[in-house]
Write a protein that holds these residues in place. Structure first.
Motif, mmCIF file in Angstrom:
data_model
loop_
_atom_site.group_PDB
_atom_site.id
_atom_site.type_symbol
_atom_site.label_atom_id
_atom_site.label_comp_id
_atom_site.label_asym_id
_atom_site.label_seq_id
_atom_site.Cartn_x
_atom_site.Cartn_y
_atom_site.Cartn_z
ATOM 1 N N SER A 120 0.844 -1.198 0.000
ATOM 2 C CA SER A 120 0.000 0.000 0.000
ATOM 3 C C SER A 120 0.880 1.249 0.000
ATOM 4 O O SER A 120 2.070 1.191 0.300
ATOM 5 C CB SER A 120 -0.905 -0.008 1.226
ATOM 6 N N VAL A 121 0.272 2.372 -0.338
ATOM 7 C CA VAL A 121 0.984 3.655 -0.371
ATOM 8 C C VAL A 121 0.835 4.329 0.990
ATOM 9 O O VAL A 121 -0.284 4.474 1.501
ATOM 10 C CB VAL A 121 0.430 4.562 -1.493
ATOM 11 N N GLN A 122 1.970 4.713 1.578
ATOM 12 C CA GLN A 122 1.952 5.456 2.840
ATOM 13 C C GLN A 122 2.097 6.938 2.518
ATOM 14 O O GLN A 122 3.139 7.381 2.043
ATOM 15 C CB GLN A 122 3.094 4.993 3.748
ATOM 16 N N LYS A 123 1.055 7.685 2.754
ATOM 17 C CA LYS A 123 1.039 9.090 2.377
ATOM 18 C C LYS A 123 1.945 9.915 3.281
ATOM 19 O O LYS A 123 1.940 9.757 4.506
ATOM 20 C CB LYS A 123 -0.395 9.646 2.443
ATOM 21 N N SER A 124 2.725 10.787 2.666
ATOM 22 C CA SER A 124 3.513 11.829 3.354
ATOM 23 C C SER A 124 4.295 11.264 4.530
ATOM 24 O O SER A 124 4.009 11.558 5.691
ATOM 25 C CB SER A 124 2.593 12.955 3.819
ATOM 26 N N SER A 125 5.269 10.444 4.224
ATOM 27 C CA SER A 125 6.035 9.841 5.308
ATOM 28 C C SER A 125 7.457 9.592 4.865
ATOM 29 O O SER A 125 7.696 8.911 3.871
ATOM 30 C CB SER A 125 5.378 8.523 5.740
ATOM 31 N N TYR A 126 8.403 10.184 5.631
ATOM 32 C CA TYR A 126 9.806 9.868 5.415
ATOM 33 C C TYR A 126 10.185 8.552 6.093
ATOM 34 O O TYR A 126 11.217 7.972 5.787
ATOM 35 C CB TYR A 126 10.700 10.979 5.966
ATOM 36 N N GLU A 127 9.407 8.105 7.031
ATOM 37 C CA GLU A 127 9.660 6.851 7.741
ATOM 38 C C GLU A 127 8.402 6.003 7.710
ATOM 39 O O GLU A 127 7.717 5.824 8.726
ATOM 40 C CB GLU A 127 10.109 7.132 9.171
ATOM 41 N N PRO A 128 8.041 5.483 6.529
ATOM 42 C CA PRO A 128 6.768 4.754 6.391
ATOM 43 C C PRO A 128 6.799 3.414 7.122
ATOM 44 O O PRO A 128 7.850 2.780 7.252
ATOM 45 C CB PRO A 128 6.644 4.564 4.883
ATOM 46 N N LEU A 129 5.640 2.992 7.560
ATOM 47 C CA LEU A 129 5.461 1.712 8.235
ATOM 48 C C LEU A 129 4.404 0.934 7.464
ATOM 49 O O LEU A 129 3.272 1.392 7.306
ATOM 50 C CB LEU A 129 5.009 1.949 9.684
ATOM 51 N N TRP A 130 4.785 -0.251 6.950
ATOM 52 C CA TRP A 130 3.838 -1.033 6.148
ATOM 53 C C TRP A 130 3.347 -2.268 6.889
ATOM 54 O O TRP A 130 2.158 -2.481 7.004
ATOM 55 C CB TRP A 130 4.513 -1.481 4.833
ATOM 56 N N ASN A 131 4.271 -3.120 7.337
ATOM 57 C CA ASN A 131 3.920 -4.402 7.955
ATOM 58 C C ASN A 131 2.998 -5.213 7.031
ATOM 59 O O ASN A 131 1.890 -5.609 7.410
ATOM 60 C CB ASN A 131 3.249 -4.188 9.314
#
Length: 1723
Positions: free
Chosen positions: A291-302
């Protein structure tokens, strides 16, 4: 399982028993790339052995990327046939998909064993890195409904690199006649769906596809033994799931402009990160996204992405990419490749691919955002990343599926799932300690020297940025750097918090900045580089960063790297003691195992390293002088495995980047692997560059680093680096050279002690003063930088911050400077032993001086000086130093050699004690010092004789044709000019053949200067225009050495006649049969015994066809009996073919069979006979540089003509016995006996046999080829006889052309594609230099047959008889003879002197002095090339050329090689009976099982002519009686064992197309239905050339006749003529057919005609069928019983019950009223 990784098409490392396993690798690059693709810059000041790796450092960027690849690879796929397709009566079509391009075969009707033999070619114009990800997919589909039937065989496309570090798995980068397993990806439980036989080849420029020969045709039918799988991969592969878990990412760069963010923040108060990341994973042609994590320099997907693929997979690379989602176009942020071989082990103690959870570092373009990123391709994984982009926490696991489990999802679609948190772990999904404990790391760097800074940026402020990850990044990293240039100390460094943002301020790492630069050298007016004044104080930086502690993995890699380095250094030179020493080093992994096992970190490494250690012990004991080569190859194999194991896929510490920033612009960078500078207290674990002074060359990023712009060095730096834990920082200065010291001072109240720039007080005596002497002797084979084809070269030598230049030598490619450059007052720091063992690197650059503009760069090389300390003696063996050759590099290619020597002398306290500069003083050259006497080579007087023969194919110069050319020869300042050719068009040969000059050359042949050949055109008014030039870089093969008479057989050891340096022709006898020999008559035993004791050449012992020995016949008999000759005696007693029935094609096909048996390869005559340059050589003339874009021109494009001649170099005076030899002509010198070069008329007879694997030229994937021949003014186009829609046409033509040598000597044979509309397209052409063949002593005018016949198919073609040829050769070679004495005049089988003379000719190479191998009768196979696709083979042409001088007796008529016409046959098939056929129908009246059987038959390829028997109705037992005859007329080629069919492909086709199809008979059994489609019951397919003998009775017939073909006797209908028997149906458990096959020729069929079915003539009896069709009428009681008791029993019972119920209801309703009345009235 062994070498499972070394798969596809020969471009990957062999890594047996290593920790990687399985199948097909997309591309295994040189170890410098692996997953990072980094370049290795030249290393200095480390250790002496390491420097040898820097030779050619200018081309290391090419090595890092696996070397530059051919830009236009070509993938060719041949679909031959399919077998065992699951399904009944289908119409299969094969789809070949390479990348996004699809092509289809034709549709084959009603068969599950279709035969195609169709050829497809895919052309690509993409970079090699893009090619690596191409998938080859083969799929089989049902034609009508396109039901997907067979799965895909997925193969990663690859390309060949010429890098010799790549070890091929298969020769010639191809799969030949391999069976691909088909499986259905939509149904995992379905098992295999059939087999597809195919050829796959990937061809780059200069590659030749060679067809491997099989000794036995039946080998290819062994499907299980010829699967299209890599070694070690089991044929029964299992389905597996690949779970790729994506957790989170850190350190993403800004991917948007900050303007919109500032607007949003001002208007609505939003403060968002400027990136919307998601992760995309590509594997085996499938793609999955998170999925796309909006506006994040440190995205978390899991999240986890699940791929389903066969295991082991045929794709070895997983591509993981972080991308930024955008409404317009998604862009890549960073890319990482995971090689499955590095994270798995196939051994007994192995494991499935397992990775992480671990952090993956991604690299790419610089982090500053621009709308048009010029380095965006770096983010896509193409090329070396120039900056840290992000890091991703991920893991990979593989699970083998149990397809028998009904709960398993059978789809192969990519699944995306959320990871569920583990309830046992309070902090969620990914524990912090899963990737190691977080530790604080300390990086220290000291800049000791910055020189060779490019002049374009030298006048602007310069500073350097050092980053590790985002720490130290000035753009958006953790800390900034601004330093005053005059500051005596650095501003303080404080620890950075973990995950701090870009707003951390300036409390970070610091770099030294210097705003200006000084000139590099005040002594030279041609200054090109600048340097920074790092004199007394050296700027330093340090960075504190936080990373997971995974040092143990990097330590293991360093240990293995050091073992490999020791192996390289100990084994260098290939001497026996060195190899034994290397093996001792190789047993070092055991110590590594003991160390690492304690820490439990060697998962996957212990097993392969244990094996390697044991093999090294065994190998060391086996090293002997005679086994050195083989053992050395084995050691190199060990080395590659060790290098492969040393590349650690899970390392969390990012690489270090050093950027040079000028005027706030990033100019150039260097990338240093973190493991190379990692500190450890254990010496073996420490990085090879840790705590050492390292020489680093900065280069331009991305595409700018290639081409002329990237050839110049941007900066050369001496830098000291140290990386380790912060708690180990006390040791960070341990490796600095003595004399440096660090000062600690307090700065500020709240700041800790900091490290000052390392300063060097003048009072310390460790500063060493040296003098460098650069002895620049000469260079050779330099690049032609001027339009004249020459250059004006000078050399610039750089050492530390000084540089000097040699003088400019005008118009030469081989300058001899003979100049000594002295560098005084060179100050170096460090201890004496460090200076002596590891001095700094010297950089030498070669330039071309131009009168206008700056000098042009021509190449660069590196060297290390020999060091003499003041306390050493200047004496042998180290001094004076010897001249050495240094390879010059221009970009990625070599550009000549430099002959020089360098010595670094420590200046003693009294400078007068320096060794004096001895040597002659050349007053004419002014202040230029020559190379001293002890170093310059010792000279002797040589004579150089030049044979001027002629000039060929000269192109225009300045739009004017060359009319009066002349050749100038120059060597070491001396030279000679040829005679002037008065009219080039009329006669391009020289009038004076031999001229000579004397010159002083070095005694050492390796130091001989090149010889330059220049061709000039003499024009009006005394003008001379240079046409082209050639440099003969090595004179060794032209040096004449007087024979040693003391040695036995002295004349055998010498070179060819007069020994003028040419290689002995006997080398050509060891060819292994490169040409297709036409040798058919066995050499007469008596003559062989008379002349020679044995046959020395394997290519001369090919088997004959017409005169077979008794031994050969016995072999054939044994072969027939043992290999399935047919169970009876008749095949064994097969008669030999009648001599009158044989023709040239009999000879041709017999030769091919013989070549297959001996494993010989076909090829060109030139390759076998050294281009026929036994005495006449051809030198290509090259033009110079025309424009700035001409740097990338290939050598073929620069050729402007050819000079034909030779040369002979010898010491003077010559021995008397040579000059006094009888017939010695002093005018010809060493070129005695050469023929006249006057024009001569020749009859050229060109035979074209056939072409193979032509490149498709039409839109339908075919071509309409025809032959075009051009020789001088003769231009023949055989357009009328084009062959329609063929890629393997058989031409069988000969052409006679009269030509005049030398004007008409270049023969061009081209194959064109005929087009109805428009011009015809060139498919390919081959060129043959007839002149060299004609004058060669190998006698290539007409091949020598192996038998002498005056009539028949093997008639002698040469107008001269063997005895005449032998007499002429003896006369020319001054050999006494021939003498046919009484002992040799033995007549056996009417054999005369001609046969004895022929046997001598066939062994002429064994004649002392004058002998050389004569060209045998042959057919050569030549590649067809197209100028639009340079270097890539477009097919092959089989041909040969005969030449006959017109002043000799006329030759006989040309040999008839016209294609054989197929012979007409008639196959009569009588279907007698069937038995045990499946009963499909149920009888309506009786309920019994029955079938309405009929049999359908046809020959493969003639489905439209299929024939059916009548129907045997109502068979109750599976028995069918037919007595039905099929008649199949067909055309057959006996030699090729193929049926020939000519038909139009469609109604719109212009011509009929000829197909050649295997002779196979198909018989199908069907159940006839009246109102629905007929039911298919089974089939059998018989190969008419080899099929099992039929059983005599039905009971003896079983399925083993089909499944165990190898153990059963096989028959051929073409030999047996008539066969009768029972055969089983191959596609069913039961069912048999009794048939009789009768083969007749067309003439025989006409004499004894037979009718179809049971008709006249020769009618068949009607079958005696049981009358079961009306059985219900004849036996009614049985039918009634069946109808009542079986079919309608329950229906009758139901009806009876219903009737009873109705009667009861009726009675109730009838009686109810009366009963009620009685009750009411009380009656």
């Amino acid at each position: 399982m062994q070498a499972a990784s070394s798969f596809f098409l020969g471009i990957i490392h062999r890594c047996d028993d290593a920790k990687h396993s399985f199948a097909l690798a997309p591309w295994c690059l040189h170890r410098h790339q692996q997953s990072k693709g980094r370049a290795q810059p030249p290393r200095g000041r480390l250790k002496s052995d390491a420097f040898l790796e820097t030779q050619g450092a200018a081309s290391d960027a090419a090595l890092a990327r696996g070397r530059p690849m051919n830009p236009s690879p070509q993938v060719s796929v041949t679909i031959i046939e399919a077998r065992q397709l699951v399904g009944l009566n289908m119409d299969p079509v094969v789809c070949v998909e390479v990348g996004e391009e699809k092509k289809y075969t034709s549709m084959k009707e009603s068969t599950n064993c279709p035969y195609y033999n169709e050829y497809f070619v895919f052309d690509f114009h993409v970079p090699p890195d893009v090619m690596f990800d191409k998938i080859i997919k083969l799929s089989v589909s049902e034609h009508l409904l396109m039901i997907f039937l067979g799965g895909s065989v997925r193969i990663s496309a690859v390309l060949r690199s010429d890098s010799d570090c790549l070890v091929p798995w298969l020769p010639e980068h191809q799969f030949y006649h391999k069976w691909a397993i088909l499986s259905d990806p939509e149904d995992l439980t379905a098992g295999l769906k059939g087999y597809l036989k195919c050829d796959i080849a990937v061809v780059g420029k200069g590659d030749n596809i060679k067809t491997p020969h099989k000794a036995n045709e039946t080998d290819e039918d062994d499907i299980e033994g010829n699967l299209l799988l890599p070694d070690g991969v089991p044929p029964e592969r299992q389905w597996a799931r690949f779970y790729i878990k994506i957790y989170r990412a850190e350190g993403l760069p800004r991917m948007n402009t900050s303007i919109m963010a500032n607007v949003k923040k001002a208007l609505i108060g939003e403060n968002k990160d400027l990136v919307d990341p998601y992760v995309q994973v590509v594997f085996a042609g499938q793609k999955g996204k998170t999925s796309v994590q909006k506006s994040s320099y440190e995205p978390l997907w899991n999240e986890q992405i699940i791929f389903t693929e066969m295991f082991p997979p045929l794709c070895k690379r997983i591509k993981v990419q972080i991308r930024d989602s955008d409404k317009v176009n998604d862009v890549a942020i960073g890319t990482h490749f995971i090689d499955l071989r590095k994270i798995s082990n196939e051994g007994d103690k192995g494991y499935l691919p397992t990775f992480g959870p671990a952090w993956v570092n991604m690299y790419g373009s610089t982090r500053n955002y621009t709308l048009m990123d010029e380095h965006q391709e770096l983010n896509e994984g193409l090329g070396e990343g120039v900056s840290f982009r992000a890091r991703l926490l991920m893991s990979l696991a593989v699970e083998i599926l149990d397809t028998s489990n009904p709960e398993i999802n059978s789809s192969t679609e990519v699944e995306i799932k959320l990871l569920l948190p583990d309830k046992r772990k309070s902090h969620g999904i990914s524990p912090d300690n899963c990737t190691g404990k977080m530790e604080e790391f300390f990086l220290f760097g000291a800049f000791l020297e910055a020189t060779m800074i490019d002049r374009k940026i030298g006048d602007k402020p310069i500073n350097f940025e050092v980053t590790i990850g985002n720490y130290g990044n000035q753009i958006d990293g953790m800390g900034t750097a601004h330093v005053s240039p005059l500051s005596p100390s650095l501003t303080p460094h404080v620890p950075l918090p973990h995950h701090s943002s870009a707003s951390a301020g300036d409390a970070g790492d610091r770099v030294w900045s210097w705003p200006g630069a000084l000139s590099a050298s005040s002594a030279s007016s041609r200054r090109n580089y600048f340097h920074l004044p790092y004199f007394e104080k050296k700027p330093c930086i340090y960075i504190k960063s936080w990373w997971q502690d995974q040092r143990r993995r990097l330590y293991n890699a360093n240990i293995m790297d050091k073992i490999a380095d020791k192996l390289v250094s100990a084994g260098r030179g290939g001497r026996q003691p060195g190899l034994e020493l290397a093996m001792r080093h190789f047993q070092a992994p055991r110590a590594f195992l003991q160390l690492a096992t304690k820490l439990g970190q060697t998962a996957g490494l212990s097993n392969p390293l244990e094996n390697m250690g044991q093999q090294a012990t065994t190998l060391r004991s086996q090293v002997k002088k005679n086994t050195m080569k083989d053992k050395l190859k084995l050691v190199q194999n060990f080395l590659q495995k060790l290098r492969f194991l040393a590349d650690e896929p899970q390392h969390t510490i990012p690489d270090i980047f050093i950027w040079m920033i000028s005027n706030n612009k990033r100019i150039a960078y260097a990338r240093i692997p973190s493991k190379d500078i990692l500190y450890s207290i254990v010496d073996e674990e420490m990085g090879k560059d840790c705590a050492k002074v390292k020489t680093v060359f900065l280069k331009l990023p991305g595409k700018r680093g290639f081409g002329p712009a990237g050839w110049t060095v941007q900066a050369k730096m001496e830098i000291y680096l140290w990386l380790g834990l912060n708690k180990q920082r006390k040791d960070f200065l341990s490796g600095l050279p003595c004399g440096f010291e660090e000062k600690k001072i307090a700065r500020g109240q709240n700041l800790p002690l900091v490290y000052q720039p390392v300063s060097l007080p003048l009072s310390i005596a460790e500063k060493q003063v040296f003098q460098l002497r650069a002895h620049m002797y000469q260079a050779r084979s330099l690049f032609a930088a001027d339009s004249s084809g020459l250059s004006d070269p000078f050399a610039r030598v750089f050492f530390t911050s000084q540089s000097q230049c040699t003088e400019v030598l005008n118009e030469t490619l081989c300058p001899t400077w003979d100049q000594l450059l002295v560098f005084d007052n060179v100050e170096l720091y460090g201890e004496a032993h460090e200076m002596r063992d590891d001095p700094p690197i010297i950089v030498i650059e070669i330039y071309d001086q131009d009168t206008v503009g700056k000098a042009d760069f021509m190449g660069r090389t590196f060297a290390k000086p020999v060091v003499k300390m003041s306390d050493e003696q200047y004496c042998p063996p180290r001094f004076p130093p010897q001249l050495e050759y240094y390879q010059i590099y221009r970009g990625n290619s070599t550009a000549g050699d430099l002959l020089a020597a360098f010595e670094l002398l420590q200046v003693p306290t009294t400078p007068s004690d320096l060794p004096p500069i001895d040597g002659p003083t050349d007053m004419d050259r002014g202040p230029i010092l020559p190379v001293p006497l002890g170093i310059r080579p010792v000279l002797s007087k040589y004579r150089v004789e030049i044979l001027f023969w002629g000039l060929r194919d000269l192109k225009r110069v300045n739009l004017a044709q060359v009319d009066r050319p002349r050749v100038d020869i120059e060597c070491a300042g001396k030279g000679v000019q040829s005679a002037l050719i008065q009219n080039y068009k009329k006669n391009p040969n020289f009038s004076t053949l031999v001229k000579w000059f004397e010159v002083d050359l070095p005694e050492n042949e390796l130091l001989h200067p090149p010889l330059n050949i220049r061709v000039v055109d003499c024009r009006a008014f005394g003008r001379y225009t240079l046409v082209g030039s050639h440099a003969v870089s090595s004179l060794r093969k032209f040096i004449y050495r007087p024979p040693d008479k003391k040695a036995q057989h002295w004349n055998m050891t010498g070179n060819q006649e007069h020994g003028c340096g040419q290689r002995r022709a006997k080398e050509a006898t060891q060819t292994g049969g490169l040409c297709l020999l036409m040798c058919f008559t066995r050499l007469l035993c008596t003559s062989r015994d008379i002349l020679f004791s044995s046959d020395p050449s394997p290519s001369l012992s090919l088997l004959p066809l017409s005169l077979q020995s008794e031994e050969e016949k016995e072999k054939k008999k044994k072969k027939k009996k043992g290999g399935g000759g047919g169970g009876g005696g008749e095949e064994v007693e097969e008669e030999e073919p009648d001599e009158s029935m044989l023709d040239w094609w009999s000879k041709y096909f017999a030769s091919i069979e013989t070549m297959k048996e001996v494993g010989a390869e076909q090829g060109e005559l030139e390759a076998e006979f050294d281009n026929f340059e036994d005495w006449l050589h051809t030198f290509n003339l090259l033009r110079g540089k025309i424009g700035d874009n001409d740097d990338n021109a290939t050598e073929e494009e620069r050729i402007v003509g050819r000079f034909k001649g030779s040369m002979c170099v010898y010491k003077v005076p010559l021995p008397d016995d040579i000059t006094k030899e009888a017939g010695y002509d002093p005018n010809f010198g060493m070129f005695q006996g050469i023929p006249s070069n006057d024009p001569i008329n020749v009859l050229v007879r060109v035979y074209i046999v056939r072409a193979t694997d032509l490149h498709p030229a039409d839109i339908n994937g075919k071509a309409d080829p025809y032959i075009a021949i051009k020789l001088g003014k003769t231009d023949i186009k055989d357009k009328e006889n084009y062959i329609s829609k063929q890629l393997n046409p058989v031409f069988g033509k000969s052409f006679d052309i009269e030509a005049t040598f030398p004007m008409e000597s270049m023969l061009t044979v081209a194959v064109y594609d005929w087009d109805l509309v428009g011009t015809d397209d060139l498919i390919g052409e081959t060129k043959i230099d007839l002149e060299n063949r004609y004058y060669s002593k190998h006698r290539a005018t007409c091949g020598v047959s192996q038998t002498y016949s005056i009539h028949g198919y093997n008639v002698w073609r040469d107008p001269m008889k063997p005895s005449q040829i032998l007499s002429k050769l003896c006369k020319e070679g001054k050999v006494d003879g021939p003498h046919f004495g009484p002992g040799g005049r033995v007549k056996v089988a009417n054999r005369t002197d001609e046969h004895l003379a022929l046997s001598v000719l066939r062994h002429w190479e064994d004649i002392p002095r004058a002998g050389c191998k004569l060209v045998p009768e042959h057919v050569e196979t030549r590649p067809l090339l197209n100028p639009d696709k340079p270097g890539i083979e477009q097919g092959r042409l089989e041909m040969w050329v005969d030449m006959f001088p017109m002043d000799m007796p006329a030759p006989g008529p040309a040999t008839d090689i016209s294609p054989r016409k197929p012979k007409k046959y008639e196959l009569r098939v009588i279907v007698w009976n069937t038995d045990e056929v499946i009963l499909e129908d149920d009888d309506y009246f009786t309920g019994e099982k029955s079938s309405d059987i009929f049999v359908r038959g046809w020959l493969k390829g003639q489905q439209e002519d299929k024939q059916d028997t009548d129907v045997h109705y109502h068979s109750l037992t599976g028995e069918g009686n037919f007595n039905w005859r099929y008649i199949f007329p067909f055309d057959y080629l006996m030699a090729e064992e193929k049926i020939v069919i000519s038909k139009k492909e469609s109604m719109f086709s212009w011509d009929e197309t000829e197909y050649k199809i295997p002779a196979r008979l198909t018989l199908q059994v069907w159940d006839a239905d009246h109102f629905s489609a007929d039911d298919f019951l089974g089939a059998i397919e018989l190969d008419l050339n080899r099929f099992p003998r039929g059983a005599k009775t039905s009971k003896q017939c079983s399925l083993e006749m089909v499944t165990n073909e190898a153990e059963l006797p096989m028959v051929s209908i073409f030999k047996q003529k008539r066969v009768k028997g029972w055969w089983p149906r191959a596609l069913s458990v039961q069912g048999k057919v009794e048939a009789e096959l009768h083969l007749l020729t067309a003439e025989e069929a006409e004499k004894s005609p037979a009718g179809l079915a049971r008709n006249e003539p020769d009618p068949l009896e009607k079958p005696n069928r049981p009358d079961t069709s009306f059985i219900w009428f004849l036996n009614p009681l049985k039918s009634i019983k069946y109808l009542i008791c079986t079919r309608y029993k329950w229906l009758i019972i139901k009806i009876v019950l219903a009737l009873l119920l109705l009667i009861m209801v009726a009675l109730f309703l009838y009686s109810m009223p009366g009963y009620m009345v009685k009750k009411l009235l009380g009656a």
